[in-house]
Design an enzyme around this catalytic site. Structure first.
Site, PDB file in Angstrom:
ATOM      1  N   LYS A 144       8.044   2.987   6.367  1.00 49.55           N
ATOM      2  CA  LYS A 144       7.860   2.662   4.943  1.00 49.55           C
ATOM      3  C   LYS A 144       8.990   1.758   4.510  1.00 49.55           C
ATOM      4  O   LYS A 144      10.066   1.769   5.114  1.00 49.55           O
ATOM      5  CB  LYS A 144       7.905   3.942   4.105  1.00 49.55           C
ATOM      6  CG  LYS A 144       7.208   3.830   2.768  1.00 49.55           C
ATOM      7  CD  LYS A 144       5.736   4.122   2.914  1.00 49.55           C
ATOM      8  CE  LYS A 144       4.962   3.844   1.659  1.00 49.55           C
ATOM      9  NZ  LYS A 144       3.578   4.362   1.767  1.00 49.55           N
TER      10      LYS A 144
ATOM     11  N   ASP B  97       1.892  -0.940  -1.266  1.00 51.81           N
ATOM     12  CA  ASP B  97       2.033   0.373  -1.903  1.00 51.81           C
ATOM     13  C   ASP B  97       2.190   0.029  -3.395  1.00 51.81           C
ATOM     14  O   ASP B  97       1.772  -1.063  -3.817  1.00 51.81           O
ATOM     15  CB  ASP B  97       3.250   1.136  -1.326  1.00 51.81           C
ATOM     16  CG  ASP B  97       3.248   2.626  -1.661  1.00 51.81           C
ATOM     17  OD1 ASP B  97       2.554   3.395  -0.984  1.00 51.81           O
ATOM     18  OD2 ASP B  97       3.933   3.039  -2.627  1.00 51.81           O
TER      19      ASP B  97
HETATM   20  N1  GLU Z   1       0.959   2.587   1.176  1.00 55.70           N
HETATM   21  C1  GLU Z   1      -0.233   3.172   1.699  1.00 55.70           C
HETATM   22  C2  GLU Z   1       0.040   4.622   2.068  1.00 55.70           C
HETATM   23  O1  GLU Z   1       0.765   5.288   1.366  1.00 55.70           O
HETATM   24  C3  GLU Z   1      -0.874   2.346   2.810  1.00 55.70           C
HETATM   25  C4  GLU Z   1      -0.008   2.035   3.983  1.00 55.70           C
HETATM   26  C5  GLU Z   1      -0.614   1.064   4.981  1.00 55.70           C
HETATM   27  O2  GLU Z   1      -1.744   0.610   4.775  1.00 55.70           O
HETATM   28  O3  GLU Z   1       0.082   0.765   5.955  1.00 55.70           O
HETATM   29  O4  GLU Z   1      -0.478   5.170   3.002  1.00 55.70           O
END
Ligand code: GLU
Length: 448
Positions: free
Chosen positions: A129, A169
């Site tokens: 992340k 996100d």
């Molecule tokens: N931010 C999204 C999540 O919390 C998607 C992450 C992604 O597609 O890599 O899962």
């Protein structure tokens, strides 16, 4: 050898001592640790090889400076992060969040949850992340572009299609991914698989935009069906009005429910006839306006300042899709009194630990984030597959795979919970199901 309970307590204490100020990260670890005793007790190797202490420590974290110039010519500086948490089952995968609240605790909690969420999808993706304390609100497109270019100039050193694949996100959607991708391409050449959530002409997947919201509703629908219920005729509240909320509202309406309210960080709109999702889409995705504008177009709706969870109307299903810790224990008590019998999380960690206890005591059907909102990252992984084979699937094909994945996640949560003596507890089911695959991979790879 010490028993499972003592081992878990000992590791948690160590995590607390190491990062006493990372409250969101500690909360995510606690929620996870509170459920995994049965699996640790059953597999002594997990203690012998100290899997827990390894899994809570990110493989690495980058923190970097992002300088950029605003439209007035002032030099601004933001702080950014990328946490590469776990590569046990695949390249690091997870979104980027641009929001003033972003700090190391926030990206670590998100990265930690991502490990298990990604594992639950059944696809080969590890956990990561990132993000920045940059606030996109009120910025011009060119300011956002210059910020994204500066951000990617540094981030590109650490990512790659088989290494680490960021996506969106909060605060990062198609516009931002487009700018980030452009800068990556300028520095490294075209590599479609380095980011997901891309706009369609540059290798994006159809149905990625809809995936988190639709997936949330597919998961919830399965959970309701098993309890002899359905969306049909039910009143639903969805917090937020971003990418997750919009497509959750759309899908609930397709399944015969009525979403009576949604929100942004200032207030909420109440429309008892059902939220007009096309208006919300235009206001938020195209015009980038506040949700309060909705009532000028739909005068029978009302706008109220404050949290949507303060509304007084009776409703049955809550889909928190705004941000972390939006529902406290007291709020959860109030929701139960209003008739809420099901909660499924579109946002990451929107319910605090007290709220989860309230759901459990009151037998509320509860779909935790790492299971219920896994549809976004699942379709991101499908985007990676399409990029690798240089083909793109139709909307229907991606949507039908998404539906199958969400059904499978629900079944895993239900069956694993039962197997480990916690029938109906999908928090335990999600945590153990996600953990089993990652820990098995870690054990077979040796001490790394
Ligand atoms: N931010 C999204 C999540 O919390 C998607 C992450 C992604 O597609 O890599 O899962």
């Amino acid at each position: 050898m010490e028993n499972a309970t003592d081992y878990i307590a000992k590791v948690y204490k160590k995590v607390e001592q190491r990062d006493p100020n990372q409250v969101e990260f500690l909360q995510a670890v606690k929620e996870f640790f509170d459920t995994i005793e049965p699996v640790i007790a059953r597999h002594p190797k997990l203690i012998e090889e100290n899997i827990l202490e390894r899994i809570v420590e990110p493989e690495r974290i980058f923190q970097f400076r992002v300088p950029w110039t605003d439209d007035q010519g002032n030099v601004q500086v933001n702080r950014a992060f990328r946490v590469q948490f776990s590569s046990a089952i695949g390249p690091y995968k997870g979104g980027l969040r641009f929001h003033p609240s972003v700090n190391q605790s926030i990206v670590k909690f998100l990265g930690f949850e991502q490990i298990f969420k990604n594992s639950l999808t059944g696809l080969p993706i590890g956990g990561g992340k990132g993000g920045s304390d940059f606030n996109p609100k009120g910025k011009s497109d060119f300011e956002v572009m210059r910020f994204c270019q500066s951000f990617m100039t540094e981030l590109q050193k650490y990512i790659g299609p088989d290494v680490d694949v960021p996506a969106g996100d909060i605060g990062v959607g198609g516009r931002e991914i487009g700018y980030l991708f452009g800068q990556y391409k300028k520095l490294n050449g075209f590599g479609a698989g380095v980011l997901t959530g891309k706009p369609i002409p540059m290798g994006g997947s159809l149905a990625r935009t809809e995936a988190t919201g639709y997936g949330l509703v597919y998961f919830t629908d399965e959970m309701l069906k098993d309890a002899g219920k359905s969306f049909a005729g039910e009143k639903v509240v969805v917090s937020g009005s971003g990418n997750v909320a919009i497509y959750a509202i759309e899908k609930v309406h397709q399944l015969g429910g009525t979403v009576i309210a949604c929100s942004d960080s200032n207030g909420y709109i109440l429309d008892l006839d059902g939220i007009k999702v096309d208006t919300v889409k235009r206001l938020k995705e195209v015009e980038r306006k506040r949700i309060s504008e909705y009532v000028t177009e739909h005068p029978t709706a009302t706008y109220v300042e404050g949290s949507v969870w303060e509304l007084e109307e009776e409703f049955q299903i809550a889909l928190p899709s705004a941000t972390q810790n939006e529902i406290s224990g007291a709020t959860a008590e109030k929701l139960v009194k209003q008739g809420v019998y099901a909660v499924a999380e579109g946002a990451n960690m929107p319910s605090d630990l007290d709220a989860i206890k309230v759901y459990q005591t009151n037998k509320v059907l509860y779909g935790p984030a790492k299971a219920a909102n896994a549809g976004g990252v699942a379709v991101s992984a499908l985007e990676m597959s399409q990029n690798s084979i240089r083909l793109s699937w139709t909307f229907e094909e991606v949507d039908s795979r998404l539906k199958d994945i969400m059904t499978d996640i629900y079944v895993q949560c239900r069956d694993v919970a039962k197997e480990y003596g916690a029938e109906g507890d999908f928090v335990t089911g999600a945590n153990i199901a996600g953990f089993l695959k990652v820990s098995e991979a870690m054990l077979s790879q040796g001490v790394l």
